[in-house]
Write a protein that holds these residues in place. Structure first.
Motif, PDB file in Angstrom:
ATOM      1  N   ASN A   1      -0.354   4.057   7.425  1.00  0.00           N
ATOM      2  CA  ASN A   1       0.605   3.768   8.175  1.00  0.00           C
ATOM      3  C   ASN A   1      -0.107   3.371   9.657  1.00  0.00           C
ATOM      4  OD1 ASN A   1       2.356   4.276  10.680  1.00  0.00           O
ATOM      5  ND2 ASN A   1       1.863   6.448  10.581  1.00  0.00           N
ATOM      6  N   VAL A   2       0.412   2.087  10.009  1.00  0.00           N
ATOM      7  CA  VAL A   2      -0.490   1.364  11.151  1.00  0.00           C
ATOM      8  C   VAL A   2       0.630   1.547  12.251  1.00  0.00           C
ATOM      9  CG1 VAL A   2      -0.816  -0.944  11.852  1.00  0.00           C
ATOM     10  CG2 VAL A   2      -1.395  -0.221   9.390  1.00  0.00           C
ATOM     11  N   VAL A   3       0.051   1.848  13.474  1.00  0.00           N
ATOM     12  CA  VAL A   3       0.486   1.918  14.658  1.00  0.00           C
ATOM     13  C   VAL A   3      -0.146   0.865  15.636  1.00  0.00           C
ATOM     14  CG1 VAL A   3       1.089   3.367  16.805  1.00  0.00           C
ATOM     15  CG2 VAL A   3       1.199   4.278  14.439  1.00  0.00           C
ATOM     16  N   ILE A   4       0.795   0.036  16.211  1.00  0.00           N
ATOM     17  CA  ILE A   4       0.183  -1.266  17.256  1.00  0.00           C
ATOM     18  C   ILE A   4       0.592  -0.436  18.609  1.00  0.00           C
ATOM     19  CG2 ILE A   4      -0.085  -3.525  17.549  1.00  0.00           C
ATOM     20  CD1 ILE A   4       1.140  -3.787  14.595  1.00  0.00           C
ATOM     21  N   VAL A   5      -0.236  -0.844  19.548  1.00  0.00           N
ATOM     22  CA  VAL A   5       0.040  -0.242  20.992  1.00  0.00           C
ATOM     23  C   VAL A   5      -0.138  -1.771  21.727  1.00  0.00           C
ATOM     24  CG1 VAL A   5      -0.313   1.049  23.020  1.00  0.00           C
ATOM     25  CG2 VAL A   5      -0.943   1.903  20.984  1.00  0.00           C
ATOM     26  N   GLY A   6       1.111  -2.195  22.130  1.00  0.00           N
ATOM     27  CA  GLY A   6       1.219  -3.499  22.963  1.00  0.00           C
ATOM     28  C   GLY A   6       1.813  -4.630  22.310  1.00  0.00           C
ATOM     29  N   ALA A   7       2.796  -5.033  22.577  1.00  0.00           N
ATOM     30  CA  ALA A   7       3.693  -5.989  21.739  1.00  0.00           C
ATOM     31  C   ALA A   7       3.517  -7.450  22.335  1.00  0.00           C
ATOM     32  CB  ALA A   7       5.079  -5.638  21.828  1.00  0.00           C
ATOM     33  N   GLY A   8       2.316  -7.794  23.059  1.00  0.00           N
ATOM     34  CA  GLY A   8       2.189  -9.580  23.460  1.00  0.00           C
ATOM     35  C   GLY A   8       1.853 -10.173  22.089  1.00  0.00           C
ATOM     36  N   HIS A   9       1.215 -11.509  22.433  1.00  0.00           N
ATOM     37  CA  HIS A   9       0.913 -12.241  21.260  1.00  0.00           C
ATOM     38  C   HIS A   9       0.154 -11.566  20.316  1.00  0.00           C
ATOM     39  CE1 HIS A   9       2.233 -16.109  22.737  1.00  0.00           C
ATOM     40  NE2 HIS A   9       2.036 -15.772  23.975  1.00  0.00           N
ATOM     41  N   ALA A  10      -0.798 -10.579  20.754  1.00  0.00           N
ATOM     42  CA  ALA A  10      -1.653 -10.042  19.715  1.00  0.00           C
ATOM     43  C   ALA A  10      -1.057  -8.790  18.904  1.00  0.00           C
ATOM     44  CB  ALA A  10      -2.909  -9.383  20.534  1.00  0.00           C
ATOM     45  N   GLY A  11      -0.444  -7.898  19.508  1.00  0.00           N
ATOM     46  CA  GLY A  11       0.226  -7.067  18.883  1.00  0.00           C
ATOM     47  C   GLY A  11       1.394  -7.444  17.747  1.00  0.00           C
ATOM     48  N   VAL A  12       2.313  -8.663  18.225  1.00  0.00           N
ATOM     49  CA  VAL A  12       3.138  -8.924  17.059  1.00  0.00           C
ATOM     50  C   VAL A  12       2.680  -9.634  16.094  1.00  0.00           C
ATOM     51  CG1 VAL A  12       5.276 -10.660  17.089  1.00  0.00           C
ATOM     52  CG2 VAL A  12       5.025  -8.972  19.171  1.00  0.00           C
ATOM     53  N   GLN A  13       1.594 -10.400  16.415  1.00  0.00           N
ATOM     54  CA  GLN A  13       0.992 -11.099  15.381  1.00  0.00           C
ATOM     55  C   GLN A  13       0.290 -10.309  14.181  1.00  0.00           C
ATOM     56  OE1 GLN A  13       1.021 -14.755  15.143  1.00  0.00           O
ATOM     57  NE2 GLN A  13       0.499 -14.032  12.911  1.00  0.00           N
ATOM     58  N   VAL A  14      -0.299  -9.150  14.795  1.00  0.00           N
ATOM     59  CA  VAL A  14      -0.985  -8.382  13.794  1.00  0.00           C
ATOM     60  C   VAL A  14       0.197  -7.686  12.867  1.00  0.00           C
ATOM     61  CG1 VAL A  14      -1.080  -6.382  15.047  1.00  0.00           C
ATOM     62  CG2 VAL A  14      -2.804  -6.750  13.425  1.00  0.00           C
ATOM     63  N   ALA A  15       1.400  -7.510  13.658  1.00  0.00           N
ATOM     64  CA  ALA A  15       2.490  -6.923  12.663  1.00  0.00           C
ATOM     65  C   ALA A  15       2.986  -8.034  11.943  1.00  0.00           C
ATOM     66  CB  ALA A  15       3.415  -6.400  13.488  1.00  0.00           C
ATOM     67  N   ALA A  16       3.174  -9.080  12.067  1.00  0.00           N
ATOM     68  CA  ALA A  16       3.731 -10.180  11.115  1.00  0.00           C
ATOM     69  C   ALA A  16       2.758 -10.558  10.239  1.00  0.00           C
ATOM     70  CB  ALA A  16       4.151 -11.407  12.208  1.00  0.00           C
ATOM     71  N   SER A  17       1.352 -10.666  10.534  1.00  0.00           N
ATOM     72  CA  SER A  17       0.414 -10.985   9.569  1.00  0.00           C
ATOM     73  C   SER A  17      -0.011 -10.154   8.717  1.00  0.00           C
ATOM     74  CB  SER A  17      -0.799 -11.367  10.374  1.00  0.00           C
ATOM     75  OG  SER A  17      -0.755 -12.381  11.272  1.00  0.00           O
TER      76      SER A  17
END
Length: 415
Positions: free
Chosen positions: A5-21
């Motif tokens: 289970n991965v949780v990402i805090v922050g949905a700028g360029h970095a956060g969105v890209q890590v989710a997509a990647s």
């Protein structure tokens, strides 16, 4: 980990890209992407340029269409604020009391505006630019303003200046340092942009500190400088830089020093937590010291690096930094880092509005800054990334074809 289970805090360029990647890398586990803002994740760089000038609207800023997140089974939670990290329980504490468990936590928290603590800061008409909401308010205020003061001659300040001048406004720039972009570029680039903004009609004041803001009926009407000079203003745009948003990490006991400290794999001191993008202080192989970079390239490349590691393909982060800034008709592009450069050379003529500046660290090409010369920028990125030899004399000689030199030396043949 190839699942979990991965949780990402922050949905700028970095956060969105890590989710997509993560999905691109075949990661099958749950992904939760948290944004403190109510808007769908969007690009920030155009806020001070294309958006402010009316060349794009909010829809054109989106990092991904809204349907993307559901299609990729990414649980995007808008308007969600993380209050604390319980590292022992591997849980994120959210506003409202919900506790969100994680197998791996990615902090992509970005930055926050540097405080501008002067008397009068709370007056109406004193604005900063950070969010889409800020940009929308700023756009409306610029349209109505007559005399605008921009505090800070960094990238954001000068981009705002160019946009306001293009809108026909009277603009004064106040900068505490001795030159524009003083901490970011060579003196040659500073000199060029100083002249370019002067010629556009902006007034630039250097070595000038702000002592106070004055107003009437709650609205700003003047900026008072440290020497007592009073500059009329019905709108003040504050662009004095940002701070790493590392408060969540610091409160959780993670080492922070001008950002959340990570290793070459972008892991914090806690192996269950990574940090990426503008908030992360990482060891740079290009300068041999720890850096924190504020750029889209850095955010996106670090996100991809973490996604590969979480999908079972770890590798150190070694991507070459590059940056850009649009100021009126002049596009600045930078490849590499100027830290420690001890020799500079140039090709092209600044008077013609297109030239290239090369910075060397010892005998090695370390950074290339171009104004309106995109071909030089692209070649420079390849030269520096590959560590290909280029002498200062070759760099300065317009007869030396950089693209041909790159090709010849990449193949190991004579240049």
């Amino acid at each position: 980990m190839s699942s979990g289970n991965v949780v990402i805090v922050g949905a700028g360029h970095a956060g969105v890209q890590v989710a997509a990647s993560l999905r691109d890398e075949g990661f099958q586990g749950p992904i939760r992407l948290l944004s403190g803002e109510a808007d769908l994740p969007y690009q920030r760089p155009p806020l001070s340029k294309a958006y402010l000038k009316g060349e794009t609207g909010a829809e054109g800023l989106l990092l991904r269409a809204g349907a993307f997140y559901a299609a990729k089974d990414i649980d995007l939670r808008l308007g969600t604020t993380a209050l604390a990290i319980d590292r022992e329980a591997r849980e994120l504490v959210l506003a409202g009391g919900e506790r969100l468990g994680y197998d791996h936590l990615v902090l992509a928290t970005g930055t926050r505006a540097r405080p501008f603590d002067v008397p009068g800061r709370a007056l109406a008409g004193v604005l900063t630019l950070y969010t889409l909401g800020d940009a929308a308010r700023l756009k409306t205020e610029v349209e109505a303003a007559t005399a605008i003061v921009v505090v800070g001659a960094g990238f954001i300040g000068l981009e705002l200046t160019a946009a306001a001048v293009a809108a026909g406004k009277s603009v004064t720039v106040i900068e505490l340092g001795a030159r524009p972009l003083g901490r970011a570029v060579s003196s040659e680039i500073s000199t060029f942009y100083h002249g370019a903004h002067d010629r556009s009609g902006a007034r630039l004041l250097f070595g000038a500190g702000v002592a106070a803001l004055e107003g009437t009926d709650g609205r700003v009407e003047a900026v008072v400088l440290a020497d007592g000079t009073r500059v009329p203003a019905d709108l003040v745009l504050v662009g004095i830089g940002v701070l790493a948003e590392d408060r969540l990490a610091h409160a959780a006991g993670l080492p922070c020093d001008n950002g959340i400290m990570v290793d070459e794999f972008l892991l914090t001191a806690d192996p269950a937590i990574s940090a990426i993008g503008d908030c992360a202080a990482f060891p740079s192989p290009h300068v041999g010291t720890r850096l924190r970079l504020e750029s889209v390239q850095n955010a996106v490349d670090q996100a991809r690096c973490v996604a590969r590691r979480l999908a079972g393909h770890p590798e150190p982060y070694v991507a070459l930094p590059w940056f850009w800034s649009d100021q009126g008709p002049h596009k600045l592009q930078i490849a590499g880092l100027s830290h420690g450069c001890d020799r500079w050379t140039m090709r092209g003529d600044p008077a013609e509005g297109a030239f290239t500046v090369f910075g060397f660290r010892g005998d090695s090409l370390a950074v290339v800054e171009t104004v309106n010369r995109p071909a030089d920028h692209m070649v420079a990125r390849k030269l520096i990334s590959a560590g290909i030899r280029l002498t200062p004399e070759e760099a300065a000689d317009p007869a030396v074809d950089l693209k041909a030199l790159l090709k010849a030396r990449s193949a190991g043949g004579p240049a």
